[in-house]
Design a protein around this motif. Structure first.
Motif, PDB file in Angstrom:
ATOM      1  N   ASN A  31      -3.960   6.366  -9.320  1.00 40.72           N
ATOM      2  CA  ASN A  31      -5.017   6.058 -10.289  1.00 40.72           C
ATOM      3  C   ASN A  31      -5.756   7.308 -10.741  1.00 40.72           C
ATOM      4  O   ASN A  31      -6.105   7.444 -11.918  1.00 40.72           O
ATOM      5  N   GLY A  32      -6.010   8.210  -9.794  1.00 41.75           N
ATOM      6  CA  GLY A  32      -6.730   9.426 -10.136  1.00 41.75           C
ATOM      7  C   GLY A  32      -5.984  10.256 -11.162  1.00 41.75           C
ATOM      8  O   GLY A  32      -6.597  10.868 -12.052  1.00 41.75           O
ATOM      9  N   SER A  68       0.860  -1.172   0.000  1.00 40.44           N
ATOM     10  CA  SER A  68       0.000   0.000   0.000  1.00 40.44           C
ATOM     11  C   SER A  68       0.899   1.225   0.000  1.00 40.44           C
ATOM     12  O   SER A  68       2.076   1.145   0.385  1.00 40.44           O
ATOM     13  N   GLU A  94      -4.860  13.275  -3.777  1.00 41.86           N
ATOM     14  CA  GLU A  94      -4.844  12.570  -5.058  1.00 41.86           C
ATOM     15  C   GLU A  94      -4.306  11.150  -4.898  1.00 41.86           C
ATOM     16  O   GLU A  94      -3.540  10.864  -3.985  1.00 41.86           O
ATOM     17  N   THR A  95      -4.689  10.307  -5.834  1.00 43.49           N
ATOM     18  CA  THR A  95      -4.147   8.961  -5.913  1.00 43.49           C
ATOM     19  C   THR A  95      -3.417   8.801  -7.243  1.00 43.49           C
ATOM     20  O   THR A  95      -3.633   9.580  -8.186  1.00 43.49           O
ATOM     21  N   GLU A  99      -6.190   8.449 -14.622  1.00 37.99           N
ATOM     22  CA  GLU A  99      -7.523   8.491 -15.233  1.00 37.99           C
ATOM     23  C   GLU A  99      -7.882   9.852 -15.824  1.00 37.99           C
ATOM     24  O   GLU A  99      -8.885   9.956 -16.541  1.00 37.99           O
ATOM     25  N   ASN A 122      -3.143  -3.284  -5.195  1.00 35.77           N
ATOM     26  CA  ASN A 122      -3.939  -2.179  -5.713  1.00 35.77           C
ATOM     27  C   ASN A 122      -3.887  -0.936  -4.830  1.00 35.77           C
ATOM     28  O   ASN A 122      -4.017   0.195  -5.306  1.00 35.77           O
ATOM     29  N   LEU A 123      -3.649  -1.121  -3.532  1.00 36.97           N
ATOM     30  CA  LEU A 123      -3.636   0.026  -2.605  1.00 36.97           C
ATOM     31  C   LEU A 123      -2.497   0.999  -2.860  1.00 36.97           C
ATOM     32  O   LEU A 123      -2.573   2.145  -2.411  1.00 36.97           O
ATOM     33  N   PHE A 183      -1.941   2.235  -5.620  1.00 35.51           N
ATOM     34  CA  PHE A 183      -2.499   3.132  -6.625  1.00 35.51           C
ATOM     35  C   PHE A 183      -3.726   3.888  -6.150  1.00 35.51           C
ATOM     36  O   PHE A 183      -4.106   4.900  -6.749  1.00 35.51           O
ATOM     37  N   THR A 184      -4.378   3.398  -5.101  1.00 39.43           N
ATOM     38  CA  THR A 184      -5.677   3.962  -4.721  1.00 39.43           C
ATOM     39  C   THR A 184      -5.684   4.712  -3.394  1.00 39.43           C
ATOM     40  O   THR A 184      -6.669   5.382  -3.087  1.00 39.43           O
ATOM     41  N   GLN A 185      -4.623   4.613  -2.609  1.00 41.70           N
ATOM     42  CA  GLN A 185      -4.574   5.387  -1.367  1.00 41.70           C
ATOM     43  C   GLN A 185      -4.172   6.821  -1.665  1.00 41.70           C
ATOM     44  O   GLN A 185      -3.261   7.062  -2.450  1.00 41.70           O
TER      45      GLN A 185
END
Length: 233
Positions: free
Chosen positions: A101-102, A39, A98-99, A105, A157-158, A160-162
């Protein structure tokens, strides 16, 4: 200058194998982190612990360098009081909240998206087929390609998403090396992040594997940053 080098998603310290000798030749002391890739929070904590051990007895000053996802890590670890500057090598530089992934995207999908596969627990790893190498890493020599293939770690995945905390680049001087032919992290995203952080920006041709393809350019920029923040020549 003491320098901490942080790899990207799926990476290992071998990301920096061609850069570290060049920095050592200029008198810099370096350490390359091996993050768990579980993460963002845990990678930040792990890198922070490496920083503490590395500077024990010296208290810095310290320069942080991140490649790819490693940029998100140094953006957070850079709040450590010993850190004087940040260097991003084709790397993510998220703003607060922000992440990774954000950021991705907001742009058209990079070519690497066609080769990314999810594991049974949601972790990510690229499918390194011949088509992958031809499109994503065409400038790697056979030896350099072998280095990347040997890294090959899965990333949870964390990472990219935290969301990121308050970015250290908001208060520290930053440098950014844009890979102009990058098909993993889009060059327009790199340029936008570098501009947002007010980074001293340079460009190199070539793929996302900048530290292997252009180690001298990477080392030169890191040395420039180290000189600037340490006040030496």
């Amino acid at each position: 200058m003491d320098i901490v080098l942080v790899h990207g998603a799926g990476g290992r310290p071998t990301t920096w194998s061609e850069v570290q000798p060049l920095l050592a030749a200029r008198g810099h002391r370096t350490v390359a982190v091996t993050n768990p890739l579980t993460s963002l929070e845990e990678d930040v904590a792990h890198t922070g612990a490496v920083v503490e051990e590395f500077i024990q007895g010296t208290d810095g000053p310290l320069l942080l360098v991140g490649h790819s996802y490693g940029g998100a890590v140094i953006t957070n670890v850079g709040r450590h009081p010993a850190v004087r500057g940040l260097v991003y090598i084709a790397a993510f530089g998220p703003d607060e909240g922000e992440t990774v992934n954000g950021i991705v995207e907001r742009y058209e999908p990079a070519e690497i998206s066609a080769y990314m596969r999810r594991g049974p627990n949601g972790e990510w790893k690229s499918e390194a087929s011949e088509e992958f190498w031809a499109e994503i890493g065409p400038d790697l020599s056979p030896a350099q390609r072998a280095v990347v293939e040997a890294e090959g770690r899965k990333a949870e995945n964390l990472i990219f998403t935290q969301p990121t905390g308050k970015p250290a680049w908001g208060t520290l001087p930053s440098w950014y090396l844009v890979a102009d032919d990058d098909r993993t992290l889009r060059p327009d995203a790199q340029r936008d992040m570098a501009a947002r952080m007010g980074a001293v920006t340079e460009h190199v041709p070539g793929s996302h594997y900048t530290t292997l393809v252009h180690p001298q350019r990477v080392a030169d920029l890191i040395h420039t940053a180290a000189t600037a923040v340490s006040g030496t020549s």
